[in-house]
Design an enzyme around this catalytic site. Structure first.
Site, PDB file in Angstrom:
ATOM      1  N   ARG A 249      13.648   3.786 -36.598  1.00 49.54           N
ATOM      2  CA  ARG A 249      14.421   4.460 -35.543  1.00 49.54           C
ATOM      3  C   ARG A 249      13.966   5.901 -35.287  1.00 49.54           C
ATOM      4  O   ARG A 249      13.861   6.326 -34.143  1.00 49.54           O
ATOM      5  CB  ARG A 249      15.912   4.466 -35.913  1.00 49.54           C
ATOM      6  CG  ARG A 249      16.509   3.071 -36.046  1.00 49.54           C
ATOM      7  CD  ARG A 249      17.957   3.113 -36.507  1.00 49.54           C
ATOM      8  NE  ARG A 249      18.079   3.786 -37.793  1.00 49.54           N
ATOM      9  CZ  ARG A 249      17.821   3.203 -38.965  1.00 49.54           C
ATOM     10  NH1 ARG A 249      17.411   1.949 -39.006  1.00 49.54           N
ATOM     11  NH2 ARG A 249      17.971   3.864 -40.102  1.00 49.54           N
TER      12      ARG A 249
ATOM     13  N   GLU B  67      -3.518  -1.557 -53.742  1.00 45.07           N
ATOM     14  CA  GLU B  67      -3.246  -2.147 -55.054  1.00 45.07           C
ATOM     15  C   GLU B  67      -1.955  -2.964 -55.064  1.00 45.07           C
ATOM     16  O   GLU B  67      -1.878  -4.035 -55.678  1.00 45.07           O
ATOM     17  CB  GLU B  67      -3.171  -1.046 -56.111  1.00 45.07           C
ATOM     18  CG  GLU B  67      -2.950  -1.539 -57.529  1.00 45.07           C
ATOM     19  CD  GLU B  67      -4.122  -2.347 -58.068  1.00 45.07           C
ATOM     20  OE1 GLU B  67      -4.008  -3.592 -58.072  1.00 45.07           O
ATOM     21  OE2 GLU B  67      -5.128  -1.739 -58.460  1.00 45.07           O
TER      22      GLU B  67
ATOM     23  N   VAL C  14      -1.185  -6.964 -54.365  1.00 50.28           N
ATOM     24  CA  VAL C  14      -1.223  -8.021 -55.381  1.00 50.28           C
ATOM     25  C   VAL C  14      -0.634  -7.454 -56.676  1.00 50.28           C
ATOM     26  O   VAL C  14      -1.190  -6.547 -57.262  1.00 50.28           O
ATOM     27  CB  VAL C  14      -2.665  -8.505 -55.652  1.00 50.28           C
ATOM     28  CG1 VAL C  14      -2.662  -9.612 -56.714  1.00 50.28           C
ATOM     29  CG2 VAL C  14      -3.331  -8.972 -54.377  1.00 50.28           C
TER      30      VAL C  14
ATOM     31  N   LEU D 117       1.009  -3.493 -60.937  1.00 47.75           N
ATOM     32  CA  LEU D 117      -0.013  -3.911 -61.902  1.00 47.75           C
ATOM     33  C   LEU D 117      -1.408  -3.545 -61.398  1.00 47.75           C
ATOM     34  O   LEU D 117      -1.709  -3.693 -60.211  1.00 47.75           O
ATOM     35  CB  LEU D 117       0.063  -5.423 -62.128  1.00 47.75           C
ATOM     36  CG  LEU D 117       1.326  -5.957 -62.803  1.00 47.75           C
ATOM     37  CD1 LEU D 117       1.266  -7.475 -62.879  1.00 47.75           C
ATOM     38  CD2 LEU D 117       1.499  -5.358 -64.180  1.00 47.75           C
TER      39      LEU D 117
ATOM     40  N   GLY E  93      16.213  -7.596 -54.446  1.00 51.38           N
ATOM     41  CA  GLY E  93      15.010  -7.002 -53.857  1.00 51.38           C
ATOM     42  C   GLY E  93      13.705  -7.642 -54.281  1.00 51.38           C
ATOM     43  O   GLY E  93      12.633  -7.052 -54.104  1.00 51.38           O
TER      44      GLY E  93
ATOM     45  N   LYS F  62      -2.190 -13.158 -51.279  1.00 50.65           N
ATOM     46  CA  LYS F  62      -2.614 -12.405 -52.466  1.00 50.65           C
ATOM     47  C   LYS F  62      -3.889 -12.976 -53.064  1.00 50.65           C
ATOM     48  O   LYS F  62      -4.815 -12.225 -53.409  1.00 50.65           O
ATOM     49  CB  LYS F  62      -1.491 -12.406 -53.501  1.00 50.65           C
ATOM     50  CG  LYS F  62      -0.278 -11.592 -53.091  1.00 50.65           C
ATOM     51  CD  LYS F  62       0.833 -11.659 -54.121  1.00 50.65           C
ATOM     52  CE  LYS F  62       2.037 -10.815 -53.705  1.00 50.65           C
ATOM     53  NZ  LYS F  62       3.142 -10.864 -54.690  1.00 50.65           N
TER      54      LYS F  62
END
Length: 814
Positions: free
Chosen positions: A507, A605, A608, A612, A663, A681
């Protein structure tokens, strides 16, 4: 005796003039002194504007005159509020002379250099009169001496040359007889041998002070201005710039020639041979040390003393095969420029003699080109040389320092630093003294160049990263919080200053070049301007900040289309958005190519494995010469969470809902459960391994029902999960019967890839994978039997934000 000069800002108001008088009162208690003053700040420009109006028959010259009159009258009334009738009348008389001169210019429709000098001389005459009368009204022993009666020049109007023999005699004779403690002299103005009013050039008040100081061989010359000395760079453009403690005369001249407005370049010459030190002081902060200019410049930790620039430069190039080995081209070229009174501020010539390149003031560009083309008209017609090439809207930046010659690699550091920030260099000049290394760049890049070079040569302990973030949902908010939390750590341990200069949601968007306040960024964003993807890009381009990094924390498919535009502006791109890297292979390769071409990292990074180090590890293997033969992985933290919580006592619908609530899934869980996200991925890992592959090349063995896959909304999808509960229970029952765990597995082997739900037997590395964890196993030439394994949390806002944070740091270390 000491000589002090106060600039236009220092005498620009009654308040500042009072500060000047305080300084003079203190100095006068110790020794006699000369005070040279400039015109009230901005008055010289107003005088010229009034003159130009009058010459153009524009009656607005009267309004300009009235403004000049009002400014001086107001200052006088504030300084001498009572018993000022006689002084006001005298001021009015002087102003009336100015009005008469302007009226004359209006009538004859002409403003010659001679008349211009007479016009602008009123500025210093008026300011010196007001200051002297103010001091006298306060009982101070002060007297004004008109510099026009002392300084003699030739008739080169607007920038006259001093006749030193007569000038020095006049100054010494006058001050041998003068008895007052304080002598006020108007700067800038003088008279010719024939008695005509002349001026010493814009900024010439410094020169007036230096002339007086040299003639009287005083102990010191002080230049009082509105900054605390000469700075390592323009502090208006480089916030981290700081005053230089000491400079040699040569260094000061170089810096002043290249745009350091604190000192007028000719000022140094009269005092240099006599080794009279020049002190640059600040009227607003008289206690500040300022800058000392002398033969003994002292030692500095850096061989570079300062960085300066000149704007509004035109670069002209004379070139052609007919120039090679033929003498006289340079002579004719520069004679032509001299005849047109065009000053050359930059010259470079290739040893091949094929071209001569020179820089001049942009306003002289058209005239110079026309004159040179005329001079070489015959050679141009015979195709021996080309018509003069002119480029405008350029600037010259320069590194200055006496000791640069004894330090190897200064120019290399300069040019590599500019190159890393995609600042194109049009021309280079460096004398054998190596006191000045100059480069011509686009004017739009000046601020970025100055800050980049200042960081390289004066802030070697710290590096500033300027971050633009779009997408401040769950992950974005965590990222901003981590940046705010780690601010001190970054500065102390990584020598990095990280500023968030732009934020956007769907917005609104908000920007602050100096860095947004991360304590109340939500309020700032709520009151920001209307969001626009192109507008966000345009603002990042307009800021043109060094070490800029754009961070995409969205799943928006429109934003990746702008990645090329960011990279072409030398703005690094950090993305957790997988769309770009999993789009058509040619698009993926273009982004990689642009990243290399414009030295702008493109890092993803978090595409995927969230936080990690999967891609980083893979890239390190490839870079070290290893070759990936196979990849086996569980790459969906959301799917792993779902199948680790799903059993015969739960409902599949409820577990998916829980995963979304916490989430672990995308807002649309179909992206995760359909296997598309995992396919993207493994596609990215395959591409990073060196395989040309597209998403449609990946075999996707979906575990969802046709009913699930054909749902037309998220709500409808959840309804189908309820309807098809038996299907999911059947999948679970089969795995349980085989003493296995359900895992959604991605595989890449010898150029082919597939994803799908598998029953993983006990003892397999995937079997005990818990919660939202991911695992990746790399088989390679070096790891043929026992793979390299990376395992850990592969979903969640905190770990994803930390992965983005790490990429930002990585991009900043380019």
């Amino acid at each position: 005796m000491n000589v002090l000069k106060f600039g236009g800002t220092s005498v620009g108001s009654a308040e500042n003039i009072n500060k000047v008088i305080s300084v003079l009162d203190k100095y006068a208690k110790e020794d006699r002194l000369i005070c040279v003053v400039s015109a009230v700040g901005g008055i010289t420009d107003r005088l010229l504007k009034a003159g130009n109006f009058a010459q153009a028959k524009n009656e607005n010259y009267i309004s300009e005159f009235d403004a000049i009159k009002q400014i001086h009258s107001s200052i006088l009334l504030e300084l001498i509020p009572s018993k000022n009738e006689v002084i006001l009348k005298q001021l009015e008389a002087k102003l009336q002379l100015l009005r008469s001169l302007l009226d004359g210019i209006f009538l004859i429709n002409e403003l010659s250099p001679k008349t211009s000098d007479k016009l602008v001389s009123f500025g210093e005459l008026l300011s010196s009169y007001i200051i002297t009368e103010t001091m006298k009204s306060r009982g101070m022993e002060a007297l004004r001496k008109n510099s026009q009666e002392l300084i003699v020049t030739n008739s080169n109007f607007t920038k006259a040359d001093v006749v030193y023999e007569q000038t020095n005699t006049n100054i010494k004779t006058y001050f041998e007889q003068a008895t007052q403690r304080i002598t006020i002299m108007p700067g800038f103005i003088s008279k010719s041998l024939t008695g005509e009013i002349t001026t010493l050039g814009r900024g010439g008040s410094d020169f007036t002070a230096a002339i007086a100081a040299a003639a009287l061989k005083v102990n010191r010359l002080e230049i009082w201005t509105d900054v605390s000395g000469m700075f390592t760079a323009n502090p208006k453009l480089v916030k981290q710039a700081y005053p230089i403690e000491s400079l040699s005369y040569q260094e000061a001249m170089e810096l002043s020639h290249f745009g350091a407005k604190v000192l007028y370049p000719p000022t140094v010459q009269p005092v240099l041979k006599l080794n009279i030190p020049i002190h640059i002081k600040n009227t607003q902060h008289p206690e500040a040390a300022g800058t000392t200019i002398s033969n003994d410049a002292g030692k500095s930790t850096s061989p570079v003393k300062g960085i300066s620039n000149i704007n509004n430069v035109a670069l002209l190039t004379l070139q052609g095969n007919g120039m090679v080995g033929i003498p006289g081209f340079s002579k004719r070229l520069f004679e032509t420029l001299a005849q047109e009174r065009i000053n050359v501020i930059f010259i470079t010539q290739a040893s091949s003699e094929h071209s001569i390149c020179f820089g001049i003031d942009d306003k002289d560009g058209v005239l110079a080109k026309a004159a040179i083309d005329f001079t070489f008209e015959n050679e141009i017609s015979l195709n021996k040389i080309d018509p003069i090439i002119m480029e405008s809207q350029l600037s010259i930046i320069a590194l200055v320092g006496d000791r640069m010659k004894s330090h190897q690699g200064i120019s290399g550091k300069m040019f590599s630093t500019l190159g890393k920030n995609n600042i194109n260099i049009r021309a280079i000049a460096q004398g054998a003294s190596e006191r000045n290394i100059s480069a011509v760049i686009a004017e739009k890049d000046v601020k970025k160049a100055l800050n980049t070079l200042h960081e390289r040569f004066f802030e070697t302990e710290t590096k500033q990263l300027n971050v633009f973030i779009t997408g401040v949902g769950n992950v974005g908010q965590k990222l901003v919080a981590q940046i705010a939390q780690q601010k001190s750590y970054l500065k102390e341990h990584l020598k990095t200053r990280m500023k968030v200069v732009g934020l956007s949601n769907s917005r609104t968007m908000v920007f602050d070049e100096t860095g947004l306040d991360l304590k109340n960024w939500k309020d700032q964003l709520a009151n920001g301007e209307t969001a626009s993807l192109e507008g966000f890009l345009d603002r990042a381009k307009d800021f043109n900040l060094r070490n800029s990094i754009f961070v995409d924390v969205t799943a928006n498919d429109a934003i990746p289309k702008l990645y090329p535009a960011y990279l072409k502006q030398n703005i690094a791109v950090v993305a957790c958005n997988k769309i770009a890297c999993s789009s058509d292979f040619e698009n993926y390769r273009e982004l990689k190519d642009l990243s290399r071409k414009y030295n702008a990292p493109y890092l993803f990074e978090t595409n995927v494995g969230a936080g990690l180090p999967v891609i980083d590890t893979l890239n390190n293997l490839i870079a070290s010469g290893d070759r990936i033969t196979s990849i086996q992985a569980v790459l969906s933290g959301s799917l792993n969470f779902v199948f680790n919580h799903f059993d015969d006592s739960t409902k599949f619908h409820d577990v998916v809902k829980q995963a979304q609530k916490e989430g672990y899934t995308e807002p649309d869980p179909r992206i995760d459960l359909s296997g598309v996200d995992v396919a993207r991925k493994i596609l990215i890992l395959a591409r990073e391994s060196g395989t040309k592959m597209n998403l449609e090349d990946i075999e996707n063995d979906a575990f969802l029902t046709k009913n699930n896959l054909e749902s037309d909304s998220v709500d409808a999808f959840y309804e189908t999960l309820i309807e098809d509960e038996a299907h999911f229970q059947k999948l679970y029952a089969s795995a349980k019967a085989n003493d296995s765990q359900l895992k959604y597995v991605a595989e890449f082997n010898e150029g082919k890839a597939k994803v799908g739900l598998k029953e993983i037997p006990r003892g397999h590395p995937f079997y005990n994978l818990e919660g939202k964890d991911n695992i990746v196993m790399f088989y390679s030439l070096r790891y043929p039997e026992q793979p390299m394994i990376i395992k850990g949390a592969g979903a969640g806002a905190d770990v994803t934000a930390s992965g983005l944070f790490a990429d930002i740091i990585r991009a900043g270390n380019r």
